[in-house]
Design an enzyme around this catalytic site. Structure first.
Site, short mmCIF file in Angstrom:
data_model
loop_
_atom_site.label_atom_id
_atom_site.label_comp_id
_atom_site.label_asym_id
_atom_site.label_seq_id
_atom_site.Cartn_x
_atom_site.Cartn_y
_atom_site.Cartn_z
N LYS A 189 0.85 -1.19 0.00
CA LYS A 189 0.00 0.00 0.00
C LYS A 189 0.89 1.24 0.00
O LYS A 189 1.55 1.54 0.99
CB LYS A 189 -0.91 0.07 1.22
CG LYS A 189 -1.97 1.21 1.10
CD LYS A 189 -2.56 1.61 2.41
CE LYS A 189 -1.85 2.78 3.05
NZ LYS A 189 -1.94 4.05 2.25
N GLU A 192 -1.48 7.48 -0.09
CA GLU A 192 -2.52 8.01 -0.98
C GLU A 192 -2.09 9.31 -1.65
O GLU A 192 -2.70 9.74 -2.64
CB GLU A 192 -3.82 8.23 -0.21
CG GLU A 192 -3.78 9.30 0.86
CD GLU A 192 -3.28 8.79 2.21
OE1 GLU A 192 -3.43 9.53 3.20
OE2 GLU A 192 -2.73 7.66 2.27
N GLY A 242 7.19 5.54 7.98
CA GLY A 242 6.32 6.70 8.15
C GLY A 242 6.54 7.33 9.51
O GLY A 242 7.61 7.21 10.11
N GLY A 247 3.43 4.37 13.35
CA GLY A 247 4.16 3.15 13.66
C GLY A 247 3.68 2.52 14.95
O GLY A 247 3.53 1.29 15.06
N GLU A 264 10.43 1.78 10.21
CA GLU A 264 11.42 2.84 9.97
C GLU A 264 10.65 4.14 10.12
O GLU A 264 9.82 4.48 9.27
CB GLU A 264 12.05 2.70 8.58
CG GLU A 264 13.33 3.48 8.42
CD GLU A 264 13.10 4.94 8.09
OE1 GLU A 264 13.25 5.79 9.01
OE2 GLU A 264 12.77 5.24 6.93
N CYS A 298 13.30 11.62 6.51
CA CYS A 298 13.54 11.11 7.86
C CYS A 298 15.00 11.30 8.27
O CYS A 298 15.31 11.38 9.46
CB CYS A 298 13.14 9.64 7.95
SG CYS A 298 14.01 8.57 6.80
N GLU A 398 9.91 16.34 15.13
CA GLU A 398 10.25 16.27 13.71
C GLU A 398 9.40 17.28 12.94
O GLU A 398 8.21 17.09 12.73
CB GLU A 398 9.99 14.85 13.19
CG GLU A 398 10.57 14.62 11.81
CD GLU A 398 10.44 13.17 11.37
OE1 GLU A 398 11.34 12.70 10.66
OE2 GLU A 398 9.45 12.51 11.74
#
Length: 507
Positions: A189, A192, A242, A247, A264, A298, A398
């Site tokens: 997947k 989107e 992501g 996560g 990750e 990231c 982040e």
């Protein structure tokens, strides 16, 4: 803002709107519903994709389960699997421009970086192909005269692969070829926001001769598609890249079936600048590290931890370089920084900057939206913020944008403490001409990757991943390949049976 380097819109013919479909058991499947992606840079619809639901996701998982259990991929020779992966690598190189253009339009990243991402992914497929043929277990011939122990590695089974929007083709290629090399079957997947390059990958897999059902693709949103992929009993493993928040949700959702989860996640990555460093190269690396991929990376080096004796001059170097970085139309080959992925994300970035300034941080450059003639509104100025304290959210969370925060230190011990004073532990770096300083830092920095006198160099042979809330497990390299394997011990009695009976025969 007038002293920034801005590339205005260029005249370029955009490709026709891409139509994306699911790939299930070797067949392209239309969706009862669809969703659109509007380009963040050109403010026009660039793809229309089938919108998956729980039923179509279950169909994809069933196809992967059937293919795995039938052994059409898992039981063929590694030589045959390797041959297909090598064909895919060749096909990627033959389709680089088509894939990169679509990725640029959907993500907003510069075309030059998209071209590098797609072309470079071919090397990941070739390395994975080599691992398929060279992987092996162990034998133990020292267990006794009539015993032999063999350790084998079996494919884990059906793997759910969930990828993000910032490097959709590259991160797919950090996972998919290694899962396939191991003999797994998969359901993929993509985000989107950037679904199309994954569909293009599906086209290449079919052309390369991958058997039906081995790789299935479902387009759509995390709910319900990602949720079903994380909880379904027929899925043996989930690998996700992501945000840390998502996560954690995947880990919690998958707990009911105790499937393996590899993650990750985010990072708040520092570069430490020592007084004896090559300051010219360090400043260039700091500038690259924060603006590459619009800062939506990231591995972005969003924290600079610079020795107080050189801080003022070093910040001035970075600000001067930042003014020269080319922001603007991502379809212009000269552009280095493109558009922010969504308007909502741009608002979030700006919120961090405004909050920091209100708390006493100093805005050295930027801070606010960037107007690019002829394009949409989703651009943000190159931003450098000093006088940041470790407790500020902009120093701890982040931001995921072109925003650099600057902290200072007095001793190496303090620099290490600042490095580790974070929930994240993805990557870190140090700049010094003293190898002892570099090694001392590398030994104590709590990060999955530590760079010395460079930033963001990577190779298929070297594992990638983080510690703490940056994730669990590893990708690429032999360690990343091993994530998709289960270890099985075979204990065999051979030759004459010399066991003493546990139950004595009756007289």
């Amino acid at each position: 803002m007038n002293d920034l380097t801005i590339n205005t819109a260029i005249q370029t013919a955009l490709p026709a709107t891409f139509l994306g479909r699911h790939l299930i058991d070797g067949n392209w499947v239309e969706g009862a519903e669809t969703f659109q992606r509007v380009s963040p840079s050109h403010d026009t619809v660039v793809s229309v994709s089938a919108k998956g639901d729980a039923a179509v996701t279950a169909d994809a998982i069933a196809a992967a389960r059937k293919a795995f259990d039938a052994g059409v991929w898992s039981r063929i020779s590694a030589k045959e699997r390797s041959a297909v992966l090598l064909k895919v690598a060749d096909l990627i190189e033959a389709n680089v421009e088509r894939i990169a253009v679509q990725e640029t339009l959907e993500s907003g990243k510069p075309i030059s970086q998209a071209l590098g991402e797609v072309a470079g992914a071919a090397d990941l497929w070739r390395y994975a192909a080599s691992l398929a043929r060279t992987s092996h277990g162990d034998s133990h011939n020292s267990l006794g005269a009539d015993m032999l122990g063999v350790v084998v590695k079996d494919p884990i089974g059906v793997v759910s692969i969930i990828t993000p929007w910032n490097f959709p083709f590259w991160i797919l290629s950090q996972k998919l070829p290694f899962a396939l090399a191991a003999g797994c079957t998969v359901v993929v997947k993509p985000s989107e926001m950037t679904p199309s390059s994954t569909v293009m990958m599906g086209e290449l897999l079919i052309e390369a001769g991958l058997p039906a059902g081995v790789c299935n693709i479902v387009l759509g949103h995390g709910e319900p598609v990602g949720s079903v992929m994380s909880t379904h009993a027929d899925v043996d493993m989930v690998t996700f890249t992501g945000s840390t928040a998502v996560g954690k949700m995947i880990t919690e959702a998958s707990a009911g079936t105790l499937k393996k989860v590899a993650l990750e996640l985010g990072g708040k990555n520092p570069q430490v600048i020592m007084p004896d460093a090559d300051l010219e190269n360090a400043a260039d690396a700091a500038t690259f590290g924060i603006y590459f991929n619009v800062g939506q990376c990231c591995n972005s080096s969003s924290r600079i931890i610079v020795h107080e004796s050189i801080a003022e001059g070093f910040v001035a170097r970075v600000v001067a370089l930042s003014r020269k970085v080319k922001f603007g139309d991502p379809m212009d080959p000269d552009t280095q920084v493109g558009a922010i992925v969504t308007a909502e994300h741009q608002t979030k970035i700006d919120g961090y900057v405004k909050e920091a300034v209100a708390a006493g941080a100093k805005l050295e450059l930027g801070g606010g939206a960037l107007s690019v003639e002829g394009l949409g509104p989703q651009f943000y100025q190159p931003t450098v913020i000093s006088n940041v304290t470790p407790d500020m959210p902009i120093a701890r969370e982040e931001v995921f944008g072109p925003v650099l925060t600057v902290l200072t230190f007095k001793t190496l011990e303090e620099a290490i403490a600042l490095t580790n004073d974070s929930e994240y532990g993805l990557s870190a770096g140090i700049w010094s001409n003293d190898i002892h300083t570099c090694l001392e830092y590398a030994r104590h920095a709590k990060a999955g990757t530590v760079w010395t006198n460079t930033w963001m160099d990577g190779y298929p042979e070297l594992a990638f991943g983080g510690v703490k809330q940056s994730g669990q497990g590893r990708e690429i390299g032999r360690y990343g390949y091993d994530e998709f394997l289960e270890v099985k011990s075979l204990v065999m009695r051979v030759g004459r049976d010399s066991r003493k009976p546990w139950v004595k025969a009756s007289a």
